[in-house]
Design a protein around this motif. Structure first.
Motif, PDB file in Angstrom:
ATOM      1  N   ILE A  51       0.865  -1.181   0.000  1.00 13.72           N
ATOM      2  CA  ILE A  51       0.000   0.000   0.000  1.00 13.72           C
ATOM      3  C   ILE A  51       0.902   1.231   0.000  1.00 13.72           C
ATOM      4  O   ILE A  51       1.672   1.442   0.951  1.00 13.72           O
ATOM      5  CB  ILE A  51      -0.891   0.069   1.271  1.00 13.72           C
ATOM      6  CG1 ILE A  51      -1.436  -1.297   1.664  1.00 13.72           C
ATOM      7  CG2 ILE A  51      -2.004   1.092   1.088  1.00 13.72           C
ATOM      8  CD1 ILE A  51      -2.419  -1.883   0.759  1.00 13.72           C
ATOM      9  N   LEU A  52       0.776   2.004  -1.039  1.00  7.65           N
ATOM     10  CA  LEU A  52       1.592   3.218  -1.117  1.00  7.65           C
ATOM     11  C   LEU A  52       1.036   4.277  -0.163  1.00  7.65           C
ATOM     12  O   LEU A  52      -0.160   4.311   0.073  1.00  7.65           O
ATOM     13  CB  LEU A  52       1.572   3.762  -2.546  1.00  7.65           C
ATOM     14  CG  LEU A  52       2.239   2.821  -3.577  1.00  7.65           C
ATOM     15  CD1 LEU A  52       1.973   3.317  -4.999  1.00  7.65           C
ATOM     16  CD2 LEU A  52       3.730   2.715  -3.312  1.00  7.65           C
ATOM     17  N   GLY A  54       3.404   4.440   2.515  1.00  6.45           N
ATOM     18  CA  GLY A  54       4.108   4.065   3.741  1.00  6.45           C
ATOM     19  C   GLY A  54       4.800   2.716   3.719  1.00  6.45           C
ATOM     20  O   GLY A  54       5.833   2.526   4.357  1.00  6.45           O
ATOM     21  N   GLU A 109       1.763  -3.754   4.674  1.00  5.38           N
ATOM     22  CA  GLU A 109       1.431  -2.446   5.255  1.00  5.38           C
ATOM     23  C   GLU A 109       2.521  -2.015   6.229  1.00  5.38           C
ATOM     24  O   GLU A 109       3.187  -2.853   6.832  1.00  5.38           O
ATOM     25  CB  GLU A 109       0.114  -2.542   6.045  1.00  5.38           C
ATOM     26  CG  GLU A 109      -1.120  -2.082   5.304  1.00  5.38           C
ATOM     27  CD  GLU A 109      -1.184  -0.582   5.077  1.00  5.38           C
ATOM     28  OE1 GLU A 109      -0.136   0.086   5.034  1.00  5.38           O
ATOM     29  OE2 GLU A 109      -2.305  -0.078   4.937  1.00  5.38           O
ATOM     30  N   VAL A 111       1.549   0.133   8.807  1.00  2.00           N
ATOM     31  CA  VAL A 111       0.810   0.152  10.074  1.00  2.00           C
ATOM     32  C   VAL A 111      -0.680  -0.093   9.853  1.00  2.00           C
ATOM     33  O   VAL A 111      -1.249   0.373   8.882  1.00  2.00           O
ATOM     34  CB  VAL A 111       1.047   1.492  10.829  1.00  2.00           C
ATOM     35  CG1 VAL A 111       0.575   2.692  10.022  1.00  2.00           C
ATOM     36  CG2 VAL A 111       0.386   1.498  12.199  1.00  2.00           C
ATOM     37  N   THR A 114      -6.691   2.339  12.581  1.00  3.45           N
ATOM     38  CA  THR A 114      -8.135   2.148  12.781  1.00  3.45           C
ATOM     39  C   THR A 114      -8.607   0.832  12.158  1.00  3.45           C
ATOM     40  O   THR A 114      -9.645   0.298  12.531  1.00  3.45           O
ATOM     41  CB  THR A 114      -8.951   3.284  12.113  1.00  3.45           C
ATOM     42  OG1 THR A 114      -8.728   3.240  10.705  1.00  3.45           O
ATOM     43  CG2 THR A 114      -8.560   4.651  12.647  1.00  3.45           C
ATOM     44  N   LEU A 116      -9.490   0.644   9.025  1.00  2.00           N
ATOM     45  CA  LEU A 116     -10.403   0.969   7.921  1.00  2.00           C
ATOM     46  C   LEU A 116      -9.784   0.667   6.558  1.00  2.00           C
ATOM     47  O   LEU A 116     -10.447   0.127   5.673  1.00  2.00           O
ATOM     48  CB  LEU A 116     -10.815   2.448   8.003  1.00  2.00           C
ATOM     49  CG  LEU A 116     -11.732   2.797   9.175  1.00  2.00           C
ATOM     50  CD1 LEU A 116     -11.883   4.312   9.320  1.00  2.00           C
ATOM     51  CD2 LEU A 116     -13.110   2.160   8.996  1.00  2.00           C
ATOM     52  N   ASP A 169       5.427   8.749   7.684  1.00  2.00           N
ATOM     53  CA  ASP A 169       5.813  10.148   7.493  1.00  2.00           C
ATOM     54  C   ASP A 169       5.348  11.067   8.607  1.00  2.00           C
ATOM     55  O   ASP A 169       4.425  10.753   9.376  1.00  2.00           O
ATOM     56  CB  ASP A 169       5.216  10.670   6.175  1.00  2.00           C
ATOM     57  CG  ASP A 169       3.698  10.865   6.278  1.00  2.00           C
ATOM     58  OD1 ASP A 169       2.987   9.878   6.582  1.00  2.00           O
ATOM     59  OD2 ASP A 169       3.230  12.013   6.096  1.00  2.00           O
TER      60      ASP A 169
HETATM   61  C1  PRP Z   1      -1.394   4.937   6.630  1.00  2.00           C
HETATM   62  C2  PRP Z   1      -0.784   3.548   6.557  1.00  2.00           C
HETATM   63  C3  PRP Z   1      -1.948   2.670   6.219  1.00  2.00           C
HETATM   64  C4  PRP Z   1      -3.113   3.393   6.849  1.00  2.00           C
HETATM   65  C5  PRP Z   1      -3.504   2.688   8.102  1.00  2.00           C
HETATM   66  O1  PRP Z   1      -1.449   5.474   5.358  1.00  2.00           O
HETATM   67  O2  PRP Z   1       0.239   3.482   5.589  1.00  2.00           O
HETATM   68  O3  PRP Z   1      -2.135   2.538   4.836  1.00  2.00           O
HETATM   69  O4  PRP Z   1      -2.705   4.726   7.155  1.00  2.00           O
HETATM   70  O5  PRP Z   1      -4.480   3.398   8.795  1.00  2.00           O
HETATM   71  P1  PRP Z   1      -5.895   2.836   9.153  1.00  2.00           P
HETATM   72  O6  PRP Z   1      -5.721   1.464   9.726  1.00  2.00           O
HETATM   73  O7  PRP Z   1      -6.374   3.841  10.157  1.00  2.00           O
HETATM   74  O8  PRP Z   1      -6.744   2.826   7.914  1.00  2.00           O
HETATM   75  P2  PRP Z   1      -1.635   7.035   5.055  1.00  2.00           P
HETATM   76  O9  PRP Z   1      -3.084   7.303   4.776  1.00  2.00           O
HETATM   77  O10 PRP Z   1      -1.020   7.825   6.164  1.00  2.00           O
HETATM   78  O11 PRP Z   1      -0.850   7.233   3.694  1.00  2.00           O
HETATM   79  P3  PRP Z   1       0.722   7.004   3.390  1.00  2.00           P
HETATM   80  O12 PRP Z   1       0.959   5.516   3.465  1.00  2.00           O
HETATM   81  O13 PRP Z   1       0.895   7.549   2.026  1.00  2.00           O
HETATM   82  O14 PRP Z   1       1.508   7.748   4.432  1.00  2.00           O
END
Ligand code: PRP
Length: 188
Positions: A51-52, A54, A109, A111, A114, A116, A169
């Motif tokens: 998943i871009l 992160g 991933e 992290v 939540t 979601l 980030d």
């Molecule tokens: C972060 C992380 C996951 C998501 C997790 O991405 O990389 O994809 O949040 O959060 P959640 O469990 O609450 O849905 P972010 O939206 O910050 O984008 P990035 O990866 O481009 O930093």
């Protein structure tokens, strides 16, 4: 902080508060995850989906610790702001390059917070008829879940702290830090 770490991250001194996971700890966890995934998928057609943005750093290290033939792909999702974080609606910004039928998909991933994003992605990938869909996340923050998802492969379980580095980030920067830290209080 070790001399090596200081040398590699001195440029970020202004923001680094507490180092939560050192580069060595992360690399050790990545090796362990890679070993387990290698065992579990040794007879399967493995596709890693990062998943871009992160997960990019974790993917690069993890894929080299999986000693199997595998494919990689990327997907980018974006939330609709506040509405999404509460409703779970996520928009695909960049879709996968290829179909997932006949593949065992392992989402990568940085992290799960939540939950979601993972809940949504699991649903849309499953609808495309892969052989299986699981997730490997370097970090898991179960305390902050809004939906009851589980994470199949976890590097570290963290309490609800804002962490940065190794792909995560702060204001779109600091993803290239080799460790994971909590920023200094005044920086947040
Ligand atoms: C972060 C992380 C996951 C998501 C997790 O991405 O990389 O994809 O949040 O959060 P959640 O469990 O609450 O849905 P972010 O939206 O910050 O984008 P990035 O990866 O481009 O930093």
């Amino acid at each position: 902080m070790t001399a090596e770490l200081r040398e590699r991250s001195g440029w970020a001194d202004e923001i680094v508060g507490e180092v939560v996971l050192t580069s060595d700890e992360i690399q050790e966890a990545v090796k362990k995850l890679g070993k387990k995934i290698t065992e579990d998928y040794h007879d399967k057609n493995l596709l890693l989906v990062a998943i871009l943005r992160g997960a990019s750093v974790f993917l690069a290290d993890l894929m080299r610790e999986i000693h199997l033939p595998l494919e990689i792909d990327f997907i980018s999702v974006s939330s609709y702001g506040h509405l999404t974080k509460s409703s779970g609606v996520v928009r695909i910004m960049k879709d996968l390059a290829a179909p997932v039928e006949s593949k065992h998909v392992l989402v990568v991933e940085d992290v799960v917070d939540t939950g979601l994003t993972w809940a949504y992605l699991k649903q849309i990938i499953e609808a495309r008829n892969p052989e299986s869909v699981k997730i490997c996340s370097l970090l898991d923050k179960p305390e902050t879940r809004k939906v009851p998802v589980t994470v199949d492969y976890v590097g570290f379980t963290l309490e609800n702290k804002f962490v940065v580095g190794y792909g995560l980030d702060w204001k779109d920067q600091y993803r290239n830090l080799p460790f994971i830290m909590v920023p200094k209080k005044h920086m947040k």
